[in-house]
Design an enzyme around this catalytic site. Sequence first.
Site, PDB file in Angstrom:
ATOM      1  N   ASP A   1       2.332   2.707   2.474  1.00 28.42           N
ATOM      2  CA  ASP A   1       2.385   3.241   3.768  1.00 28.42           C
ATOM      3  C   ASP A   1       3.590   3.198   4.252  1.00 28.42           C
ATOM      4  O   ASP A   1       4.386   2.066   4.332  1.00 28.42           O
ATOM      5  CB  ASP A   1       1.204   2.793   4.701  1.00 28.42           C
ATOM      6  CG  ASP A   1      -0.203   3.202   4.353  1.00 28.42           C
ATOM      7  OD1 ASP A   1      -0.025   4.242   3.619  1.00 28.42           O
ATOM      8  OD2 ASP A   1      -1.007   2.802   4.735  1.00 28.42           O
TER       9      ASP A   1
ATOM     10  N   CYS B   1       0.096  -4.853   8.460  1.00 30.94           N
ATOM     11  CA  CYS B   1       0.162  -3.418   8.800  1.00 30.94           C
ATOM     12  C   CYS B   1       0.992  -3.245  10.085  1.00 30.94           C
ATOM     13  O   CYS B   1       1.632  -2.101  10.079  1.00 30.94           O
ATOM     14  CB  CYS B   1      -1.129  -2.616   8.695  1.00 30.94           C
ATOM     15  SG  CYS B   1      -2.237  -3.092   7.399  1.00 30.94           S
TER      16      CYS B   1
ATOM     17  N   CYS C   1      -2.631   3.242   8.038  1.00 25.98           N
ATOM     18  CA  CYS C   1      -3.780   2.898   8.528  1.00 25.98           C
ATOM     19  C   CYS C   1      -4.008   2.861   9.934  1.00 25.98           C
ATOM     20  O   CYS C   1      -2.982   3.151  10.444  1.00 25.98           O
ATOM     21  CB  CYS C   1      -4.651   1.687   7.862  1.00 25.98           C
ATOM     22  SG  CYS C   1      -3.425   0.225   8.531  1.00 25.98           S
TER      23      CYS C   1
ATOM     24  N   CYS D   1       0.886  -1.136  -0.043  1.00 25.77           N
ATOM     25  CA  CYS D   1       0.047   0.025  -0.083  1.00 25.77           C
ATOM     26  C   CYS D   1       0.860   1.256  -0.103  1.00 25.77           C
ATOM     27  O   CYS D   1       0.306   2.453  -0.140  1.00 25.77           O
ATOM     28  CB  CYS D   1      -0.872  -0.076   1.286  1.00 25.77           C
ATOM     29  SG  CYS D   1      -0.003  -0.010   2.687  1.00 25.77           S
TER      30      CYS D   1
HETATM   31 FE1  FES Z   1      -1.149   0.544   4.502  1.00 26.43          FE
HETATM   32 FE2  FES Z   1      -2.388  -0.966   6.703  1.00 26.43          FE
HETATM   33  S1  FES Z   1      -3.219  -0.442   4.749  1.00 26.43           S
HETATM   34  S2  FES Z   1      -0.430  -0.070   6.421  1.00 26.43           S
END
Ligand code: FES
Length: 125
Positions: free
Chosen positions: A39, A107, A62, A37
């Site tokens: 992140d 995550c 998230c 993702c």
């Molecule tokens: Fe990206 Fe959780 S959806 S770290």
Amino acid sequence: MDTRLYTRTVVDHFWNPRNLRAMADASAEGRAINRACSDVVRLFIKVEEGRIVDSSFQAQGCVACVAAASMTTELVKGRSVGMQGDVLGEEEVVEALGGLPPKKVECSVIAPNALRAALESFRGQ
Ligand code: FES
């Protein structure tokens, strides 16, 4: 956010993240990314006499990512950087959060991975 998915501890650490700040006088910092993702967590440690005396983070992520980063910075304080193996494992973070939905566990590994990167940086100095 569907709070029914998360424990009270997760929700609390998401809305009230501990140690959410950059650390100007950090001994080292590390970054890790969730490639699924994009992140990212940036994690800082301050080390004195072989122990982590402070830790903080910044994150784009998230609910599970932010809560895990917050918990990681809390759990790691006081730990020795000279330990063999992991100073802090992701299982311990998830357990301290009271668990996560299975699909959100990935995550929670970003912050421990950022911690590993910070420790590698520190040990390489
Ligand atoms: Fe990206 Fe959780 S959806 S770290």
